[in-house]
Design a protein around this motif. Structure first.
Motif: not given
Length: 440
Positions: A365-394
């Protein structure tokens, strides 16, 4: 005599308006110059990930290499068979959130399942500073001369013989008919000028020639070929990896640190965003709320598609409370503009009547000058679907292209392997600069 009334003229107001507009334009130009991007290097600039173990040993994973402003897979670029990014004596600087941590010198390379890795010598910044202090202290000791103390009775010293005096051995005795000495066989004569070079000199020259031309490097063969940051020849370590040997095992917890090799790149700068503890807690609360919404959307999508497993028991009332098992938030100032970019990674559970899945989410997310957050990227998966949706590790923020601004380095984990990706935050989007493939 009548009064003459001049018509109303807004000249003063026009001047004031022009002055305000000029001031605003100057402020915009000044800000544009301040926020102007630094000249971007054309490369070559290699990016790797240093695997630093608790025992002080390290390996380097080749990620990407930039040539003429374009990114390529570092494990495949100019691989003959060793890729260019892992050539011997290539130096990488490990940078943690833009702060230098030390230097890694490549000594050898090995192809593994996940790709090419380099083995070599790691020297932390603290070790190099300690070596510099020790070297300086040793030089100061050598420069100090101890005073000569003469013990015993005084002694007379003979003078140095002058050059005009001929040594007695050089003049043969008078009346001697025999030659003064037998001519030395090693001394060159006029009859045999081709044997004027001594055997020692010939052997030294013959030893130098093979060593100088036995293993020419690729950069010596082609002077126009671009090269990465290299270690000077006089500083070449004698502890480099032997050819064909296995890399030394890493023991203990392993820390992943971005590493850069660039012969003519900019100096690293820190990307950490400074904030107060109460500000950090407020941002963390907002990010967890966004992550909770993403997990709920993932659960609803899985249930609507029928991929959440067997149907739940009607007597069991499912709950939609997201329970985070672990979470980590990092805040960066990537563009040196005091605009925070937040990255949250976490694992959560949503107890249901069917089964409990472990959900893994990553939010940028990115924060603007007013303190509001804007979503830039989101990825959610689970341990049963790692074959199609990877887990993103920073991994961290790093200047991948050498323009002075930071990019986000992630490791994407699938069931069949992992790969690294480099992304740039532009507005409310996350643009990929490089995305690797597992096992490439």
């Amino acid at each position: 005599m009548g009064f003459f009334l001049r018509p109303y003229s807004p000249r003063l107001y026009r001047k004031a308006a022009l002055a305000v507009i000029s001031a605003v334009c100057l402020a915009v130009v000044a800000f544009a110059q301040y926020a102007k991007k630094a000249p971007q290097t054309k490369g070559p600039r290699a990016l790797g990930v240093l695997e630093l173990a608790a025992n002080g040993k390290a390996h380097l994973v080749a990620v990407a290499i930039m040539i003429d402003g374009k990114f390529y897979d570092a494990g495949a670029y100019k691989a003959d068979p060793v890729p260019m990014s892992l050539q011997r004596d290539t130096v990488y600087e490990a940078v943690k959130t833009g702060n230098s941590q030390g230097l890694f010198t490549v000594g050898g390379a090995l192809r593994e399942k996940e790709g090419w890795i380099g083995d070599g010598k790691w020297r932390s910044t603290a070790q190099m500073e300690a070596d510099k202090k020790k070297f300086k202290a040793d030089q100061e000791k050598l420069a100090q001369k101890a005073p000569e103390v003469e013990q015993g009775p005084p002694k007379l010293k003979r003078g140095v013989p002058t050059a005009d005096k001929t040594p007695p051995s050089a003049t043969p005795p008078a009346g001697s008919d025999k030659p003064s000495s037998t001519p030395d066989k090693s001394t060159p004569t006029s009859d045999n000028p081709s044997k004027s070079t001594s055997p020692t000199a010939r052997s030294t020259d013959s030893e130098k020639k093979p060593s100088e031309g036995s293993a020419p490097s690729a950069s010596d063969a082609d002077p126009n070929r671009p090269i990465l940051r290299r270690q000077p020849a006089e500083e070449t370590s004698h502890e480099q990896t032997k050819s064909g040997s296995e890399p030394e095992a890493l023991k203990g917890p392993i820390e992943l640190i971005p590493a850069i090799s660039d012969a003519d790149g900019p100096d690293p700068r820190p990307y950490a965003y400074q904030m107060k503890p109460e500000e950090e807690q407020g941002r963390l609360k907002k990010m967890l709320a966004m992550a909770s919404d993403e997990v709920k959307l993932r659960v609803a999508k899985a249930e609507s598609s029928g991929s959440s497993g067997p149907k739940s028991d009607k007597n069991v009332r499912p709950t939609r409370d997201v329970q985070f098992q672990s979470s980590q938030m990092r805040v960066f100032d990537l563009s040196n503009s005091n605009e925070p970019v937040l990255v949250l990674t976490g694992e959560a559970k949503v107890p249901t009547g069917a089964r409990d899945l472990m959900y893994m989410t990553t939010i940028v997310a990115r924060e603007d000058i007013y303190g509001d957050l804007h979503k830039v990227f989101a990825q959610t998966t689970d341990n049963q679907h790692l074959d199609a949706l990877p887990k993103y590790e920073l991994i961290d923020a790093v200047d991948a292209d050498g323009d002075g601004r930071g990019e986000l380095l992630f490791r994407m984990n699938w069931d069949n392997g992992s790969a690294f990706g480099v992304y740039r935050v532009i507005g409310d989007r996350l643009w990929p600069l490089f995305e690797g493939k597992p096992g490439a």
